[in-house]
Structures are given as structure tokens and as C-alpha cells.
Design an enzyme around this catalytic site. Structure first.
Site, PDB file in Angstrom:
ATOM      1  N   GLY A   1     -30.387  -2.022 -13.509  1.00  0.00           N
ATOM      2  CA  GLY A   1     -29.706  -1.255 -14.802  1.00  0.00           C
ATOM      3  C   GLY A   1     -28.415  -0.932 -12.833  1.00  0.00           C
ATOM      4  O   GLY A   1     -27.548   0.028 -13.336  1.00  0.00           O
TER       5      GLY A   1
ATOM      6  N   PHE B   1     -21.054  -9.664 -12.268  1.00  0.00           N
ATOM      7  CA  PHE B   1     -20.395  -8.681 -11.421  1.00  0.00           C
ATOM      8  C   PHE B   1     -21.041  -8.778  -9.815  1.00  0.00           C
ATOM      9  O   PHE B   1     -21.947  -9.146  -9.521  1.00  0.00           O
ATOM     10  CB  PHE B   1     -20.341  -7.147 -11.970  1.00  0.00           C
TER      11      PHE B   1
ATOM     12  N   GLY C   1     -31.782  -2.939  -8.406  1.00  0.00           N
ATOM     13  CA  GLY C   1     -31.012  -4.687  -8.445  1.00  0.00           C
ATOM     14  C   GLY C   1     -30.011  -4.630 -10.113  1.00  0.00           C
ATOM     15  O   GLY C   1     -29.583  -3.224 -10.870  1.00  0.00           O
ATOM     16  N   LYS C   2     -29.381  -6.018 -10.005  1.00  0.00           N
ATOM     17  CA  LYS C   2     -29.222  -5.974 -12.281  1.00  0.00           C
ATOM     18  C   LYS C   2     -29.563  -5.035 -12.987  1.00  0.00           C
ATOM     19  O   LYS C   2     -29.554  -4.223 -14.006  1.00  0.00           O
ATOM     20  CB  LYS C   2     -28.446  -6.972 -11.490  1.00  0.00           C
ATOM     21  N   ARG C   3     -30.901  -6.301 -12.908  1.00  0.00           N
ATOM     22  CA  ARG C   3     -32.027  -6.209 -13.947  1.00  0.00           C
ATOM     23  C   ARG C   3     -32.670  -4.783 -13.625  1.00  0.00           C
ATOM     24  O   ARG C   3     -32.595  -3.698 -15.047  1.00  0.00           O
ATOM     25  CB  ARG C   3     -33.447  -7.045 -13.260  1.00  0.00           C
TER      26      ARG C   3
END
Ligand code: GLU
Length: 474
Positions: A253, A17, A249-251
């Protein structure tokens, strides 16, 4: 304005996403193209097949659609001879690879992984940066598929370049190394493919995050080898999360931007909020709530900030509420009714609900938390809570009786907030203390002393229910 037609691109890898960071980068590239009547391209960078996540491309397109970031060319908007998905462009990368080979700027890498690992270890032990070019073979064989092709740094030198946001940037020769152009699986690396594409697509401005700065000297070396004009680099600042001031970032959350759509944020508010993540309309202009047109009109590269932009969901809520206020009463009513649960879809509730929300999802939320129950069920009340300060039960019940009489005179069809308010205030102003009238009425109608105004409750529940709740209080 530029002399040459501005062409920008958003070049996501289909690895899942889109979070605020990637969408904000897309937005800046889109804004710069629109501001200059230029072209905005969506390019899918899918050369790392291991990282690909199914469904990402459709998801990326849906996110762009939601925010109104339309593209002039993209995977579903191809022209003859030009497609915008890297995995379908392998022949073009090969063509460029051969040009580099011919010019002596690329060579076949036949070293094994073990060998490279040894070079790396040795450099580590000697506390030196590992540079492949120091181990470049003297006479590499002709390049064959199945082997990596490496770029050859012919002249390790200092690189100086201009970034529209960061100004002059520079890096020493250690930033230059023989990097892989084509992998052993036949796919180009990002490092190579994006340069070929940016050249072929005539990209004038490359908008991307700061993680690409350290590789830019290598990219510049390729442009020089190909004798191709370089784009203007535009480094968008990182977005810092609310906790711990770390890059989002995605990591970490960061959530899918489409989740905000599902929570009932307006796309124009999200657009506005994202634009302000690292950009502002300029000194002396402190507008924060802006329409798309106003943002396109005011957008420029000089007001993109270098330092991290602070993400703040409270600000998003505020901006969203401001955009809700710009909608027509009909649009507001339609949305609130849509988000109210079945059995509660009453247009009289609209003003009460509107006051308590910053996004449509809050409508559902307040209903689910029972905040609207008082409009549908007679509330439980406690006798002693009806009494205002040191008043007496007799006095209170007498006041309620007078109120019932006053309200009884209003026609059922005219039982509006204004008429109820006039009648109630008349009674309240007659006695010594307004509170002795208004407090018990509010409490009798709502079962709480922190509720919407009693006149509003009365007009929503209607004459009969109002009088019945007041009688119960007596
Ligand atoms: N495909 C790269 C990424 O998703 C794009 C970087 C760029 O804009 O050049 O990070």
C-alpha cells in the site's frame, strides 16, 4: 572523492508509479553523482513486456522532475549511438551474448519447461537447492533465436565482494547458477541486460535495494567472464512501513510519491525527508532540516545505514512545516490563498491558517471542516457559555459594554490586531478578573472557547462585525 568520474544510474522498470522506496534509491544515486560532479543517468528497463504499465515512463519522469532529480542522460536525452531504453538496445545485448558464447560462457538451453520442472521437483524431494547447472547438457546445439541462452558457471566457487554500505559480503558456490541471459522471446533478462548497460554506460556505483544481494555472485561471474571492471555496489536499506514494521512496497500500500505533491507537500521537504530515510549527515551532526545544497554537500556513502529505515508521515509533516517556515511571507501568502476555497481567499486569514497547517493540503482541509467559518458567518452562541466561571450575567454584560466602547474609539482603518489587543487588555486589566473580559469576548466573537485569539478574529472580521457580535452577546 574518487579518481574516476562518478557515474550513477536510476534504472526503473516501467511497471507503474514510483513509491518512496524507488524514489529514495533514485535520490541516493543522484546525490552521489552530484556530490562528485559526476553523471546521473536515467535508464528504462523495459525488457519484461508483460509487466509493463502504459504511461509509467512519463510518470517516472514527472516524479523526478518534481523532486528536481535531473538526469544528464536518459530516454529523452540520448546521444548518437547510445540510447537509454533497454528495448531499443537489443542488438547490444546480442553482441555481448555472442562474446560470451565465443568465450564458452554461454549455451543454448533446449530443455523443455516440463523437464526443468522435473529437475526442480526432484531437488525438492531430496531437500537440495535446485541448480540448473547440475543438469547442464553435455553438447548443447548452437544457439538459435527462439531458445533461451544461459550463462555457464565454469567454476562454482565462493564469491567475496565489497559493498559500500554492507562491507564485505560473501556467498558459497550454491549462489552461482546457470541463469538465463536471453529469453526465448529474444529479450534479455534483467540479470543480463543491466550488466551490459552498466558496463557500456561506465557506471561506477550501482545503488539499489537489498533484494539484489542474493544474485550479485552471478553478476560478478558475468563481469569476470567479460573481463570488465566491476562497479561499487551500494545497497540502500529497505524502508519499513509504519504498521507492523514490514518493508514498504507497492503491495503493502505504499503510495505514489506524486500523491504527496497533490496533497501540497513541498518538493524540497520531500527531498529532505527521503534523504534521511537511511542516511544521516554523520555523528555529531544532528541536522534534520536541510536544503538540497546542504544535503548534496554532506552526502556520503559511509553514513548510509544497513538496517531498515523507518517511514513516518508525522516526521514528513514536521519537516514540511519547517520548510514552509523558510519561505518568504509572499510565497506563503500566495500558496495559502491558492489553497483556500473560493469565497474565503482573504489575506488577513494567512497567519491564522499558517499556524494550523503542516502542508498546503491542510488549508483546504481546515476550511472544509468549517474551522474558518467563524470569519465569514456570525456564530451561534449560548447565553450561559458567555459567563466566566462564577461571574454573573450582569457583570459580563457590563464588561462587554465597556469593551464595545473601547473598540468604538478605534478608527475603522486602524482596527488592527495590535490596536484591538491594546484596547481589550486595558479594559481587562482594569477589573478584578481578566477572564471576565477576555472569555466572553472570545466566545462572542467565535462561538467557541478554543479559537484563535479574540484580537486576531476582531481584526479579520473588522470593526462593524466585531461590535455587532458583541452587541448580540449582550
Ligand atoms: N529495473 C530494476 C528494478 O526496477 C532496477 C534494479 C537496479 O537498479 O539494478 O527493480
Amino acid at each position: 572523492m574518487e579518481d574516476k568520474k562518478v557515474v550513477t544510474r536510476f534504472a526503473p522498470s516501467p511497471t507503474g508509479f514510483m513509491h518512496v522506496g524507488s524514489v529514495r534509491t533514485a535520490l541516493f544515486a543522484w546525490l552521489w553523482a552530484r556530490k562528485n560532479n559526476g553523471i546521473f543517468i536515467l535508464r528504462i528497463e523495459d525488457t519484461d513486456k508483460k509487466r509493463e504499465v502504459e504511461g509509467s515512463i512519463e510518470h517516472i519522469m514527472e516524479t523526478l522532475r518534481w523532486l528536481g532529480l535531473d538526469y544528464d542522460a536518459g530516454p529523452d536525452k540520448c546521444e548518437p549511438g547510445m540510447c537509454y531504453t533497454q528495448s531499443e538496445r537489443l542488438e547490444i545485448y546480442k553482441k555481448y551474448a555472442n562474446i560470451l558464447i565465443k568465450k564458452g560462457f554461454a549455451y543454448s538451453d533446449v530443455s523443455s519447461l516440463e523437464e526443468i520442472e522435473q529437475f526442480r521437483k526432484k531437488a525438492e524431494e531430496e531437500k537440495r537447492a535446485f541448480l540448473f547447472r547440475e543438469h547442464r547438457p553435455e553438447n548443447p546445439p548452437e544457439w538459435k533465436e527462439g531458445f533461451p541462452l544461459r550463462f555457464k558457471i565454469k567454476e562454482p566457487k565462493r564469491t567475496v565482494w565489497h559493498d559500500a554500505v554492507r562491507g564485505e559480503l560473501t556467498a558459497g558456490p550454491e549462489a552461482l547458477d546457470d541463469f538465463i541471459l536471453i529469453k526465448s522471446d529474444g529479450y534479455p533478462t534483467y540479470n543480463f541486460a543491466h550488466i551490459v548497460d552498466d558496463i557500456e554506460m561506465g557506471i561506477t556505483h550501482v545503488v539499489r535495494g537489498q533484494e539484489f544481494i542474493s544474485s550479485t555472485p552471478n553478476y560478478i561471474a558475468v563481469y569476470e567472464a567479460l573481463e570488465a571492471p566491476q562497479p561499487t555496489y551500494v545497497t540502500a536499506p529497505p524502508i519499513m512501513g509504519e504498521e507492523g514494521n514490514k518493508k514498504m512496497g507497492k503491495r503493502e500500500g505504499a503510495k505514489d510519491v506524486l500523491e504527496y505533491r497533490n496533497e501540497g507537500y513541498l518538493p524540497e521537504a520531500m527531498f529532505n525527508f527521503l534523504a534521511l530515510l537511511g542516511w544521516n549527515p554523520g555523528s555529531g551532526d544532528n541536522r534534520e532540516v536541510m536544503s538540497r545544497e546542504e544535503i548534496v554537500e554532506s552526502f556520503d556513502l559511509t553514513h548510509i545505514q544497513k538496517s531498515g529505515a523507518q517511514f513516518n508521515e508525522e516526521k514528513l509533516d514536521w519537516i514540511n512545516k519547517e520548510h514552509i517556515k523558510k519561505l518568504s511571507p509572499e510565497q506563503i501568502e500566495k500558496n495559502i490563498l491558492e489553497w483556500l476555497p473560493e469565497g474565503m481567499k482573504n489575506s488577513k486569514l494567512v497567519p491564522v491558517v499558517l499556524e494550523r497547517i503542516s502542508k498546503w493540503g491542510d488549508v483546504k482541509d481546515i476550511a472544509e471542516r468549517g474551522k474558518l467559518d467563524l470569519f465569514f458567518e456570525t456564530p451561534e452562541i449560548q447565553r450561559e457559555k458567555l459567563i466566566f466561571k462564577n461571574s454573573t450575567p450582569e457583570k459580563i454584560s457590563e464588561n462587554i459594554k465597556i469593551v464595545i466602547q473601547a473598540l468604538g474609539n478605534i478608527d475603522e482603518n486602524n482596527f488592527t490586531t495590535e490596536n484591538v489587543k491594546d484596547a481589550l487588555m486595558l479594559v481587562a486589566n482594569m477589573g478584578e478578573s481578566r477572564g471576565e473580559v477576555l472569555h466572553p469576548v472570545r466566545y462572542a466573537l467565535s462561538g467557541s472557547d478554543k479559537s484563535p485569539d479574540p484580537f486576531i478574529i476582531a481584526s479579520i472580521i473588522g470593526k462593524n462585525e466585531t461590535i455587532s457580535r458583541l452587541q448580540k452577546a449582550i
